[in-house]
Design a protein around this motif. Structure first.
Motif, PDB file in Angstrom:
ATOM      1  N   ASP A  92       3.444  11.660  -3.695  1.00 10.30           N
ATOM      2  CA  ASP A  92       1.927  12.057  -3.854  1.00 10.30           C
ATOM      3  C   ASP A  92       1.211  10.823  -3.157  1.00 10.30           C
ATOM      4  O   ASP A  92      -0.088  10.831  -3.511  1.00 10.30           O
ATOM      5  CB  ASP A  92       1.604  11.945  -5.270  1.00 10.30           C
ATOM      6  CG  ASP A  92       2.519  13.177  -5.978  1.00 10.30           C
ATOM      7  OD1 ASP A  92       2.880  14.026  -5.204  1.00 10.30           O
ATOM      8  OD2 ASP A  92       2.841  13.102  -7.244  1.00 10.30           O
ATOM      9  N   GLU A  93       1.628   9.890  -2.635  1.00  6.46           N
ATOM     10  CA  GLU A  93       0.780   8.810  -1.955  1.00  6.46           C
ATOM     11  C   GLU A  93      -0.463   9.347  -1.240  1.00  6.46           C
ATOM     12  O   GLU A  93      -1.538   8.689  -1.494  1.00  6.46           O
ATOM     13  CB  GLU A  93       1.507   8.013  -0.786  1.00  6.46           C
ATOM     14  CG  GLU A  93       0.590   7.099  -0.510  1.00  6.46           C
ATOM     15  CD  GLU A  93       1.695   6.176   0.779  1.00  6.46           C
ATOM     16  OE1 GLU A  93       2.701   6.260   1.123  1.00  6.46           O
ATOM     17  OE2 GLU A  93       0.737   5.444   1.543  1.00  6.46           O
ATOM     18  N   HIS A  94      -0.388  10.366  -0.392  1.00 10.36           N
ATOM     19  CA  HIS A  94      -1.721  10.975   0.394  1.00 10.36           C
ATOM     20  C   HIS A  94      -2.390  11.967  -0.188  1.00 10.36           C
ATOM     21  O   HIS A  94      -2.653  12.921   0.395  1.00 10.36           O
ATOM     22  CB  HIS A  94      -1.300  11.112   1.739  1.00 10.36           C
ATOM     23  CG  HIS A  94      -0.703  10.078   2.635  1.00 10.36           C
ATOM     24  ND1 HIS A  94      -1.552   9.137   3.314  1.00 10.36           N
ATOM     25  CD2 HIS A  94       0.527   9.604   2.780  1.00 10.36           C
ATOM     26  CE1 HIS A  94      -1.010   8.242   3.842  1.00 10.36           C
ATOM     27  NE2 HIS A  94       0.459   8.326   3.555  1.00 10.36           N
ATOM     28  N   GLY A  95      -2.049  12.123  -1.663  1.00 11.25           N
ATOM     29  CA  GLY A  95      -2.491  13.272  -2.393  1.00 11.25           C
ATOM     30  C   GLY A  95      -1.237  14.167  -2.768  1.00 11.25           C
ATOM     31  O   GLY A  95      -0.026  13.561  -2.346  1.00 11.25           O
ATOM     32  N   PRO A  96      -1.629  15.025  -3.826  1.00 16.91           N
ATOM     33  CA  PRO A  96      -0.286  15.668  -4.287  1.00 16.91           C
ATOM     34  C   PRO A  96       0.460  16.343  -3.411  1.00 16.91           C
ATOM     35  O   PRO A  96       0.188  17.129  -2.431  1.00 16.91           O
ATOM     36  CB  PRO A  96      -1.157  16.930  -5.259  1.00 16.91           C
ATOM     37  CG  PRO A  96      -2.323  16.395  -5.617  1.00 16.91           C
ATOM     38  CD  PRO A  96      -2.676  15.240  -4.181  1.00 16.91           C
TER      39      PRO A  96
ATOM     40  N   PHE B 145       1.036  -1.121  -0.224  1.00 14.89           N
ATOM     41  CA  PHE B 145      -0.001  -0.046   0.081  1.00 14.89           C
ATOM     42  C   PHE B 145       0.772   1.227  -0.165  1.00 14.89           C
ATOM     43  O   PHE B 145       1.632   1.813   0.915  1.00 14.89           O
ATOM     44  CB  PHE B 145      -0.983  -0.216   1.115  1.00 14.89           C
ATOM     45  CG  PHE B 145      -1.635  -1.247   1.234  1.00 14.89           C
ATOM     46  CD1 PHE B 145      -2.715  -1.594   0.274  1.00 14.89           C
ATOM     47  CD2 PHE B 145      -1.857  -1.999   2.669  1.00 14.89           C
ATOM     48  CE1 PHE B 145      -3.405  -2.678   0.369  1.00 14.89           C
ATOM     49  CE2 PHE B 145      -2.550  -2.865   2.513  1.00 14.89           C
ATOM     50  CZ  PHE B 145      -3.245  -3.491   1.549  1.00 14.89           C
ATOM     51  N   GLY B 146       0.778   2.023  -0.976  1.00 14.63           N
ATOM     52  CA  GLY B 146       1.547   3.110  -1.065  1.00 14.63           C
ATOM     53  C   GLY B 146       2.820   2.898  -1.967  1.00 14.63           C
ATOM     54  O   GLY B 146       3.301   3.796  -2.684  1.00 14.63           O
ATOM     55  N   THR B 147       3.376   1.738  -1.648  1.00 15.26           N
ATOM     56  CA  THR B 147       4.940   1.646  -2.311  1.00 15.26           C
ATOM     57  C   THR B 147       4.629   1.038  -3.658  1.00 15.26           C
ATOM     58  O   THR B 147       5.277   1.628  -4.703  1.00 15.26           O
ATOM     59  CB  THR B 147       5.847   0.538  -1.430  1.00 15.26           C
ATOM     60  OG1 THR B 147       5.731   1.142  -0.187  1.00 15.26           O
ATOM     61  CG2 THR B 147       6.911   0.185  -1.857  1.00 15.26           C
ATOM     62  N   LEU B 148       4.017   0.106  -3.690  1.00 18.71           N
ATOM     63  CA  LEU B 148       3.475  -0.616  -4.959  1.00 18.71           C
ATOM     64  C   LEU B 148       2.316  -0.025  -5.675  1.00 18.71           C
ATOM     65  O   LEU B 148       2.195   0.020  -7.035  1.00 18.71           O
ATOM     66  CB  LEU B 148       3.484  -2.224  -5.088  1.00 18.71           C
ATOM     67  CG  LEU B 148       4.911  -2.851  -4.687  1.00 18.71           C
ATOM     68  CD1 LEU B 148       4.743  -4.282  -4.655  1.00 18.71           C
ATOM     69  CD2 LEU B 148       6.187  -2.340  -5.589  1.00 18.71           C
ATOM     70  N   VAL B 149       1.144   0.376  -4.828  1.00 23.79           N
ATOM     71  CA  VAL B 149      -0.091   0.635  -5.589  1.00 23.79           C
ATOM     72  C   VAL B 149      -0.610   2.027  -4.933  1.00 23.79           C
ATOM     73  O   VAL B 149      -0.100   2.556  -3.700  1.00 23.79           O
ATOM     74  CB  VAL B 149      -1.172  -0.326  -5.164  1.00 23.79           C
ATOM     75  CG1 VAL B 149      -1.006  -1.774  -5.697  1.00 23.79           C
ATOM     76  CG2 VAL B 149      -1.395  -0.302  -3.818  1.00 23.79           C
TER      77      VAL B 149
END
Lengths: 236, 236
Positions: B204-208, B15-19
Protein backbone atom coordinates in the motif's frame (compact mmCIF):
# COMPACT_ATOMS: atom_id res chain seq x y z
CA UNK A 1 29.79 29.63 34.67
CA UNK A 2 28.01 31.85 32.20
CA UNK A 3 24.41 31.72 31.12
CA UNK A 4 24.10 28.92 28.61
CA UNK A 5 21.96 29.72 25.55
CA UNK A 6 19.69 27.00 24.24
CA UNK A 7 21.65 24.54 22.17
CA UNK A 8 19.96 21.93 19.98
CA UNK A 9 22.95 19.75 19.25
CA UNK A 10 25.85 18.47 21.32
CA UNK A 11 28.92 17.39 19.38
CA UNK A 12 31.42 15.33 21.35
CA UNK A 13 35.09 14.73 21.13
CA UNK A 14 35.60 11.05 21.98
CA UNK A 15 39.24 10.07 22.68
CA UNK A 16 40.01 11.35 26.16
CA UNK A 17 36.71 13.19 26.54
CA UNK A 18 34.35 10.19 26.60
CA UNK A 19 36.71 7.23 26.69
CA UNK A 20 39.83 6.41 28.70
CA UNK A 21 41.96 5.46 25.71
CA UNK A 22 45.19 5.12 27.66
CA UNK A 23 44.01 2.53 30.18
CA UNK A 24 42.13 0.58 27.52
CA UNK A 25 45.09 0.47 25.13
CA UNK A 26 47.58 -0.31 27.88
CA UNK A 27 45.46 -3.27 28.98
CA UNK A 28 45.34 -4.62 25.44
CA UNK A 29 49.11 -4.25 25.20
CA UNK A 30 49.50 -6.21 28.43
CA UNK A 31 47.16 -8.91 27.10
CA UNK A 32 49.02 -9.24 23.83
CA UNK A 33 52.65 -8.58 24.77
CA UNK A 34 52.77 -9.71 28.38
CA UNK A 35 53.75 -8.01 31.62
CA UNK A 36 57.36 -7.16 30.76
CA UNK A 37 56.29 -4.44 28.30
CA UNK A 38 55.26 -1.13 29.88
CA UNK A 39 51.76 -0.81 28.42
CA UNK A 40 51.29 2.78 29.54
CA UNK A 41 54.58 3.89 28.02
CA UNK A 42 53.84 2.12 24.75
CA UNK A 43 50.34 3.63 24.67
CA UNK A 44 51.81 7.09 25.23
CA UNK A 45 54.43 6.65 22.51
CA UNK A 46 51.76 5.34 20.15
CA UNK A 47 49.42 8.25 20.89
CA UNK A 48 52.26 10.77 20.54
CA UNK A 49 52.40 9.95 16.84
CA UNK A 50 48.67 10.63 16.39
CA UNK A 51 48.77 14.36 15.84
CA UNK A 52 51.81 14.38 13.49
CA UNK A 53 50.19 11.66 11.37
CA UNK A 54 47.01 13.69 10.99
CA UNK A 55 49.03 16.83 10.30
CA UNK A 56 50.44 15.11 7.23
CA UNK A 57 46.87 14.70 5.97
CA UNK A 58 45.82 18.19 6.93
CA UNK A 59 48.80 19.78 5.21
CA UNK A 60 48.00 17.92 2.02
CA UNK A 61 51.27 15.95 2.18
CA UNK A 62 49.14 12.80 1.86
CA UNK A 63 45.49 12.15 1.02
CA UNK A 64 42.92 11.41 3.73
CA UNK A 65 43.51 7.99 5.24
CA UNK A 66 41.26 6.51 7.93
CA UNK A 67 42.52 6.67 11.50
CA UNK A 68 42.79 2.88 11.55
CA UNK A 69 45.46 3.14 8.86
CA UNK A 70 47.34 5.91 10.66
CA UNK A 71 47.18 3.99 13.94
CA UNK A 72 48.66 0.92 12.30
CA UNK A 73 51.52 2.84 10.69
CA UNK A 74 52.21 4.49 14.03
CA UNK A 75 52.15 1.17 15.85
CA UNK A 76 54.65 -0.33 13.43
CA UNK A 77 56.92 2.67 13.91
CA UNK A 78 56.67 2.58 17.71
CA UNK A 79 57.34 -1.15 17.90
CA UNK A 80 60.45 -0.67 15.76
CA UNK A 81 61.56 2.27 17.89
CA UNK A 82 61.14 0.26 21.09
CA UNK A 83 63.04 -2.75 19.72
CA UNK A 84 59.92 -4.90 19.67
CA UNK A 85 59.50 -5.29 15.92
CA UNK A 86 60.71 -8.89 15.74
CA UNK A 87 58.61 -9.97 18.67
CA UNK A 88 55.20 -8.84 17.44
CA UNK A 89 53.68 -10.62 14.45
CA UNK A 90 50.93 -9.55 12.09
CA UNK A 91 48.08 -11.09 14.09
CA UNK A 92 49.16 -9.41 17.29
CA UNK A 93 49.58 -6.08 15.53
CA UNK A 94 45.99 -6.36 14.30
CA UNK A 95 44.78 -7.20 17.80
CA UNK A 96 46.64 -4.21 19.18
CA UNK A 97 45.26 -1.89 16.52
CA UNK A 98 41.72 -3.10 17.21
CA UNK A 99 42.10 -1.90 20.82
CA UNK A 100 40.99 1.53 19.58
CA UNK A 101 37.64 0.01 18.56
CA UNK A 102 36.75 -1.14 22.07
CA UNK A 103 37.93 1.74 24.26
CA UNK A 104 36.05 1.93 27.52
CA UNK A 105 34.07 5.01 28.51
CA UNK A 106 34.87 6.97 31.64
CA UNK A 107 32.50 5.63 34.30
CA UNK A 108 29.85 8.37 34.33
CA UNK A 109 29.60 8.74 30.55
CA UNK A 110 26.91 6.22 29.53
CA UNK A 111 24.31 7.45 32.04
CA UNK A 112 25.13 11.12 31.46
CA UNK A 113 24.79 10.72 27.70
CA UNK A 114 21.32 9.21 28.13
CA UNK A 115 20.33 12.28 30.13
CA UNK A 116 21.81 14.69 27.60
CA UNK A 117 20.13 12.93 24.69
CA UNK A 118 16.65 13.62 26.08
CA UNK A 119 16.76 17.28 25.08
CA UNK A 120 19.56 17.40 22.52
CA UNK A 121 20.67 15.66 19.39
CA UNK A 122 23.99 14.02 20.20
CA UNK A 123 26.77 12.97 17.84
CA UNK A 124 30.49 12.33 18.05
CA UNK A 125 32.64 14.88 16.24
CA UNK A 126 35.84 12.90 16.56
CA UNK A 127 38.83 12.07 14.42
CA UNK A 128 37.87 8.40 14.69
CA UNK A 129 36.51 6.42 11.74
CA UNK A 130 32.78 5.69 11.60
CA UNK A 131 33.21 1.97 12.27
CA UNK A 132 35.59 2.68 15.16
CA UNK A 133 33.09 5.05 16.76
CA UNK A 134 30.22 2.63 16.17
CA UNK A 135 32.20 -0.12 17.84
CA UNK A 136 33.10 2.10 20.79
CA UNK A 137 29.43 3.02 21.14
CA UNK A 138 28.42 -0.64 21.16
CA UNK A 139 31.18 -1.49 23.65
CA UNK A 140 29.80 1.06 26.11
CA UNK A 141 26.10 1.13 25.26
CA UNK A 142 26.21 4.69 23.95
CA UNK A 143 23.40 5.81 21.63
CA UNK A 144 24.14 8.45 18.99
CA UNK A 145 21.72 10.23 16.71
CA UNK A 146 24.37 10.21 13.97
CA UNK A 147 28.09 9.52 13.70
CA UNK A 148 29.82 12.64 12.41
CA UNK A 149 33.35 14.08 12.51
CA UNK A 150 36.37 13.08 10.42
CA UNK A 151 34.88 9.87 9.05
CA UNK A 152 31.87 11.81 7.80
CA UNK A 153 33.76 14.77 6.40
CA UNK A 154 36.96 13.12 5.14
CA UNK A 155 39.20 15.62 6.94
CA UNK A 156 40.70 15.74 10.42
CA UNK A 157 40.10 18.16 13.27
CA UNK A 158 41.07 20.92 13.76
CA UNK A 159 40.07 21.60 10.14
CA UNK A 160 37.04 23.89 10.40
CA UNK A 161 35.17 21.80 7.82
CA UNK A 162 34.92 18.93 10.28
CA UNK A 163 33.01 21.05 12.79
CA UNK A 164 30.95 23.03 10.28
CA UNK A 165 29.90 20.11 8.12
CA UNK A 166 29.02 18.05 11.20
CA UNK A 167 26.75 20.86 12.41
CA UNK A 168 25.37 21.32 8.92
CA UNK A 169 24.53 17.63 8.60
CA UNK A 170 22.19 18.09 11.56
CA UNK A 171 20.64 21.16 9.99
CA UNK A 172 22.19 23.52 12.54
CA UNK A 173 23.91 26.85 12.53
CA UNK A 174 27.09 26.85 14.65
CA UNK A 175 25.49 28.87 17.46
CA UNK A 176 22.93 26.10 17.99
CA UNK A 177 25.73 23.63 18.67
CA UNK A 178 27.86 22.99 21.73
CA UNK A 179 31.17 21.25 21.20
CA UNK A 180 32.07 19.13 24.22
CA UNK A 181 35.72 18.23 24.76
CA UNK A 182 38.42 17.70 27.36
CA UNK A 183 40.91 19.64 25.24
CA UNK A 184 41.15 23.39 24.98
CA UNK A 185 42.49 23.28 21.41
CA UNK A 186 39.31 21.57 20.24
CA UNK A 187 37.06 24.09 21.99
CA UNK A 188 39.11 27.00 20.71
CA UNK A 189 38.45 26.01 17.11
CA UNK A 190 34.76 25.41 17.77
CA UNK A 191 34.43 28.72 19.58
CA UNK A 192 36.12 30.53 16.72
CA UNK A 193 33.48 29.09 14.40
CA UNK A 194 30.65 30.43 16.56
CA UNK A 195 29.85 27.27 18.51
CA UNK A 196 29.16 27.02 22.22
CA UNK A 197 31.76 25.21 24.27
CA UNK A 198 31.58 22.64 27.04
CA UNK A 199 34.78 21.59 28.79
CA UNK A 200 34.97 18.30 30.65
CA UNK A 201 38.01 17.83 32.88
CA UNK A 202 40.02 14.64 32.35
CA UNK A 203 43.03 15.27 34.58
CA UNK A 204 44.26 11.67 34.23
CA UNK A 205 43.85 11.28 30.46
CA UNK A 206 47.56 10.74 29.77
CA UNK A 207 48.19 8.94 33.05
CA UNK A 208 47.75 10.09 36.67
CA UNK A 209 47.81 13.88 36.82
CA UNK A 210 48.57 14.21 33.13
CA UNK A 211 45.52 15.79 31.55
CA UNK A 212 43.71 19.12 31.41
CA UNK A 213 42.12 20.15 34.70
CA UNK A 214 40.82 23.47 33.46
CA UNK A 215 40.24 25.02 30.07
CA UNK A 216 42.79 27.56 28.87
CA UNK A 217 40.08 29.72 27.28
CA UNK A 218 36.68 31.05 28.35
CA UNK A 219 34.01 28.40 27.81
CA UNK A 220 30.23 28.33 28.22
CA UNK A 221 30.36 25.41 30.64
CA UNK A 222 33.31 23.91 32.52
CA UNK A 223 32.49 20.65 34.28
CA UNK A 224 34.34 18.07 36.35
CA UNK A 225 32.77 15.29 34.31
CA UNK A 226 29.92 14.62 31.89
CA UNK A 227 27.35 14.24 34.66
CA UNK A 228 28.16 17.73 35.86
CA UNK A 229 27.87 19.02 32.31
CA UNK A 230 24.41 17.42 32.10
CA UNK A 231 23.49 19.16 35.37
CA UNK A 232 24.70 22.49 33.98
CA UNK A 233 22.59 22.05 30.86
CA UNK A 234 19.54 21.32 32.98
CA UNK A 235 19.23 17.68 31.95
CA UNK A 236 16.66 15.76 33.96
CA UNK B 1 13.45 -18.70 1.18
CA UNK B 2 17.12 -19.51 0.74
CA UNK B 3 19.71 -20.14 3.39
CA UNK B 4 20.81 -16.75 4.72
CA UNK B 5 24.56 -16.40 5.29
CA UNK B 6 25.69 -14.49 8.36
CA UNK B 7 25.41 -10.79 7.78
CA UNK B 8 26.96 -8.26 10.14
CA UNK B 9 25.25 -5.14 8.88
CA UNK B 10 21.72 -4.34 7.80
CA UNK B 11 21.34 -1.27 5.58
CA UNK B 12 17.79 0.02 5.23
CA UNK B 13 15.95 1.95 2.63
CA UNK B 14 13.66 4.31 4.54
CA UNK B 15 10.95 5.98 2.39
CA UNK B 16 8.32 3.33 1.80
CA UNK B 17 10.32 0.54 3.42
CA UNK B 18 10.31 1.79 7.02
CA UNK B 19 7.97 4.78 6.89
CA UNK B 20 4.56 5.37 5.35
CA UNK B 21 5.54 8.58 3.59
CA UNK B 22 2.28 8.90 1.64
CA UNK B 23 -0.10 8.89 4.60
CA UNK B 24 2.17 11.14 6.65
CA UNK B 25 2.58 13.70 3.86
CA UNK B 26 -1.11 13.61 2.94
CA UNK B 27 -2.04 14.33 6.56
CA UNK B 28 0.29 17.31 6.68
CA UNK B 29 -1.22 18.59 3.44
CA UNK B 30 -4.69 18.29 4.96
CA UNK B 31 -3.50 20.14 8.08
CA UNK B 32 -1.95 22.97 6.10
CA UNK B 33 -4.22 23.30 3.06
CA UNK B 34 -7.55 22.08 4.42
CA UNK B 35 -9.93 19.33 3.35
CA UNK B 36 -10.71 20.57 -0.17
CA UNK B 37 -7.24 19.63 -1.43
CA UNK B 38 -6.75 15.92 -2.18
CA UNK B 39 -3.75 15.21 0.06
CA UNK B 40 -3.06 11.79 -1.39
CA UNK B 41 -3.06 13.11 -4.95
CA UNK B 42 -0.78 16.00 -4.05
CA UNK B 43 1.55 13.65 -2.17
CA UNK B 44 1.69 11.37 -5.22
CA UNK B 45 2.38 14.24 -7.60
CA UNK B 46 5.07 15.55 -5.25
CA UNK B 47 6.71 12.14 -4.94
CA UNK B 48 6.54 11.56 -8.69
CA UNK B 49 9.08 14.33 -9.14
CA UNK B 50 11.51 12.73 -6.68
CA UNK B 51 13.29 10.38 -9.03
CA UNK B 52 13.65 12.85 -11.93
CA UNK B 53 15.10 15.47 -9.55
CA UNK B 54 17.72 13.02 -8.31
CA UNK B 55 18.46 11.88 -11.84
CA UNK B 56 19.54 15.44 -12.64
CA UNK B 57 22.13 15.14 -9.86
CA UNK B 58 23.19 11.65 -10.83
CA UNK B 59 23.67 12.59 -14.47
CA UNK B 60 25.89 15.49 -13.46
CA UNK B 61 23.42 18.05 -14.86
CA UNK B 62 23.53 19.74 -11.43
CA UNK B 63 25.74 19.32 -8.36
CA UNK B 64 24.60 17.36 -5.32
CA UNK B 65 21.83 19.17 -3.50
CA UNK B 66 20.26 17.84 -0.29
CA UNK B 67 16.89 16.13 -0.62
CA UNK B 68 15.28 18.95 1.37
CA UNK B 69 16.20 21.32 -1.46
CA UNK B 70 14.91 18.97 -4.15
CA UNK B 71 11.68 18.41 -2.20
CA UNK B 72 11.10 22.14 -1.95
CA UNK B 73 11.69 22.73 -5.66
CA UNK B 74 9.35 19.86 -6.44
CA UNK B 75 6.70 21.21 -4.07
CA UNK B 76 6.81 24.62 -5.71
CA UNK B 77 6.45 23.00 -9.13
CA UNK B 78 3.55 20.79 -8.05
CA UNK B 79 1.67 23.63 -6.39
CA UNK B 80 1.99 25.67 -9.58
CA UNK B 81 0.90 22.72 -11.69
CA UNK B 82 -2.19 22.19 -9.52
CA UNK B 83 -3.14 25.84 -9.57
CA UNK B 84 -2.39 26.28 -5.87
CA UNK B 85 0.64 28.57 -6.13
CA UNK B 86 -1.17 31.74 -5.05
CA UNK B 87 -2.86 30.06 -2.14
CA UNK B 88 0.22 28.68 -0.35
CA UNK B 89 2.64 31.14 1.21
CA UNK B 90 6.27 30.69 2.26
CA UNK B 91 5.50 29.61 5.83
CA UNK B 92 3.08 26.93 4.71
CA UNK B 93 5.51 25.68 2.08
CA UNK B 94 8.09 25.25 4.80
CA UNK B 95 5.64 23.38 6.99
CA UNK B 96 4.76 21.12 4.09
CA UNK B 97 8.41 20.46 3.26
CA UNK B 98 9.12 19.60 6.89
CA UNK B 99 6.56 16.81 6.68
CA UNK B 100 9.35 14.61 5.31
CA UNK B 101 11.23 15.03 8.61
CA UNK B 102 8.46 13.51 10.71
CA UNK B 103 7.24 10.62 8.58
CA UNK B 104 5.66 7.88 10.66
CA UNK B 105 7.00 4.35 10.64
CA UNK B 106 4.88 1.41 9.55
CA UNK B 107 3.45 -0.04 12.77
CA UNK B 108 5.75 -3.04 13.28
CA UNK B 109 8.99 -1.22 12.45
CA UNK B 110 10.17 0.19 15.81
CA UNK B 111 9.92 -3.12 17.69
CA UNK B 112 11.35 -5.13 14.78
CA UNK B 113 14.34 -2.80 14.48
CA UNK B 114 15.11 -3.26 18.18
CA UNK B 115 15.17 -7.02 17.61
CA UNK B 116 17.35 -6.73 14.51
CA UNK B 117 19.80 -4.42 16.23
CA UNK B 118 20.67 -7.02 18.87
CA UNK B 119 22.78 -9.04 16.45
CA UNK B 120 23.46 -6.60 13.63
CA UNK B 121 24.73 -3.12 13.07
CA UNK B 122 21.86 -1.15 11.59
CA UNK B 123 21.95 2.01 9.50
CA UNK B 124 19.73 3.74 7.00
CA UNK B 125 21.06 3.75 3.43
CA UNK B 126 18.49 6.21 2.13
CA UNK B 127 18.41 9.16 -0.20
CA UNK B 128 17.30 11.30 2.74
CA UNK B 129 19.54 13.92 4.32
CA UNK B 130 21.20 13.15 7.64
CA UNK B 131 19.07 15.62 9.60
CA UNK B 132 15.89 14.33 7.94
CA UNK B 133 16.75 10.75 8.88
CA UNK B 134 17.71 11.77 12.41
CA UNK B 135 14.40 13.54 12.82
CA UNK B 136 12.46 10.56 11.43
CA UNK B 137 14.34 8.31 13.87
CA UNK B 138 13.46 10.57 16.80
CA UNK B 139 9.81 10.78 15.64
CA UNK B 140 9.51 7.00 15.79
CA UNK B 141 12.01 6.05 18.48
CA UNK B 142 14.33 4.27 16.05
CA UNK B 143 17.93 3.74 17.11
CA UNK B 144 20.64 3.63 14.44
CA UNK B 145 24.29 2.75 14.82
CA UNK B 146 25.14 5.34 12.16
CA UNK B 147 23.27 7.38 9.57
CA UNK B 148 24.61 6.52 6.13
CA UNK B 149 23.36 6.75 2.53
CA UNK B 150 23.13 9.82 0.29
CA UNK B 151 23.75 12.39 3.03
CA UNK B 152 26.93 10.58 4.01
CA UNK B 153 28.23 9.94 0.50
CA UNK B 154 27.02 13.05 -1.35
CA UNK B 155 25.45 11.05 -4.16
CA UNK B 156 22.03 9.51 -4.65
CA UNK B 157 20.99 5.89 -4.97
CA UNK B 158 21.14 3.97 -7.23
CA UNK B 159 24.74 5.20 -7.62
CA UNK B 160 26.87 2.25 -6.50
CA UNK B 161 29.04 4.54 -4.37
CA UNK B 162 26.15 5.11 -1.98
CA UNK B 163 25.90 1.40 -1.17
CA UNK B 164 29.62 0.65 -1.23
CA UNK B 165 30.74 3.62 0.83
CA UNK B 166 27.99 3.01 3.37
CA UNK B 167 29.19 -0.58 3.78
CA UNK B 168 32.79 0.59 3.87
CA UNK B 169 32.07 3.13 6.59
CA UNK B 170 31.05 0.22 8.80
CA UNK B 171 34.20 -1.69 7.90
CA UNK B 172 32.33 -4.30 5.87
CA UNK B 173 32.73 -6.06 2.59
CA UNK B 174 29.51 -6.08 0.53
CA UNK B 175 28.84 -9.77 1.23
CA UNK B 176 28.64 -9.03 4.96
CA UNK B 177 25.80 -6.59 4.33
CA UNK B 178 22.10 -7.09 3.70
CA UNK B 179 20.25 -4.29 1.97
CA UNK B 180 16.63 -4.17 3.13
CA UNK B 181 14.09 -2.46 0.89
CA UNK B 182 10.52 -2.56 -0.37
CA UNK B 183 11.69 -1.80 -3.91
CA UNK B 184 13.19 -4.29 -6.32
CA UNK B 185 15.31 -1.65 -8.08
CA UNK B 186 17.14 -0.92 -4.83
CA UNK B 187 17.81 -4.60 -4.14
CA UNK B 188 18.90 -5.20 -7.71
CA UNK B 189 21.69 -2.65 -7.40
CA UNK B 190 22.75 -3.98 -3.99
CA UNK B 191 22.73 -7.55 -5.27
CA UNK B 192 24.85 -6.57 -8.25
CA UNK B 193 27.42 -5.18 -5.83
CA UNK B 194 27.58 -8.46 -3.91
CA UNK B 195 25.28 -7.60 -1.04
CA UNK B 196 22.60 -9.82 0.43
CA UNK B 197 19.04 -8.70 -0.13
CA UNK B 198 15.97 -8.52 2.10
CA UNK B 199 12.64 -7.59 0.57
CA UNK B 200 9.85 -6.20 2.71
CA UNK B 201 6.42 -6.00 1.08
CA UNK B 202 4.67 -2.64 1.22
CA UNK B 203 1.68 -3.27 -1.02
CA UNK B 204 0.00 0.00 0.00
CA UNK B 205 3.01 2.31 -0.26
CA UNK B 206 1.55 4.50 -3.01
CA UNK B 207 -2.01 4.12 -1.77
CA UNK B 208 -4.20 1.04 -1.30
CA UNK B 209 -2.94 -1.77 -3.51
CA UNK B 210 -0.27 0.42 -5.10
CA UNK B 211 3.03 -0.94 -3.94
CA UNK B 212 5.29 -3.96 -4.47
CA UNK B 213 3.85 -7.21 -3.11
CA UNK B 214 6.71 -9.39 -4.28
CA UNK B 215 10.24 -8.75 -5.45
CA UNK B 216 10.89 -8.95 -9.17
CA UNK B 217 14.27 -10.60 -8.64
CA UNK B 218 15.60 -13.47 -6.50
CA UNK B 219 16.34 -12.24 -2.98
CA UNK B 220 17.84 -13.83 0.13
CA UNK B 221 14.79 -13.06 2.25
CA UNK B 222 11.30 -11.96 1.18
CA UNK B 223 9.09 -10.93 4.10
CA UNK B 224 5.60 -9.58 4.57
CA UNK B 225 6.92 -6.94 6.96
CA UNK B 226 9.97 -6.12 9.08
CA UNK B 227 8.91 -8.41 11.92
CA UNK B 228 8.87 -11.35 9.53
CA UNK B 229 12.29 -10.32 8.24
CA UNK B 230 13.55 -10.33 11.85
CA UNK B 231 12.09 -13.83 12.27
CA UNK B 232 13.82 -14.99 9.09
CA UNK B 233 17.17 -13.66 10.34
CA UNK B 234 16.71 -15.49 13.63
CA UNK B 235 16.31 -12.38 15.75
CA UNK B 236 15.27 -13.11 19.31
Amino acid sequence: MSDVPRVRVLLFDVFGTLVDWRTSVAERIADVLGPDVDGGALADAWRARYRPAMDAVRSGARPYAPLDVLHRENLDAVLAEMGLADRVGEGDRRRLNRAWHTLRAWPEVPAALVRLRRDHLVAPCSNGDVDMLVSIARTNGLIWDAVLGAGFVGEYKPSPAVYLRSAGALGCRPEEVMMVAAHSWDLEVASGLGMRTGFVARPDEHGPGRGEREPSLPVDVAAADLAELADALGAA
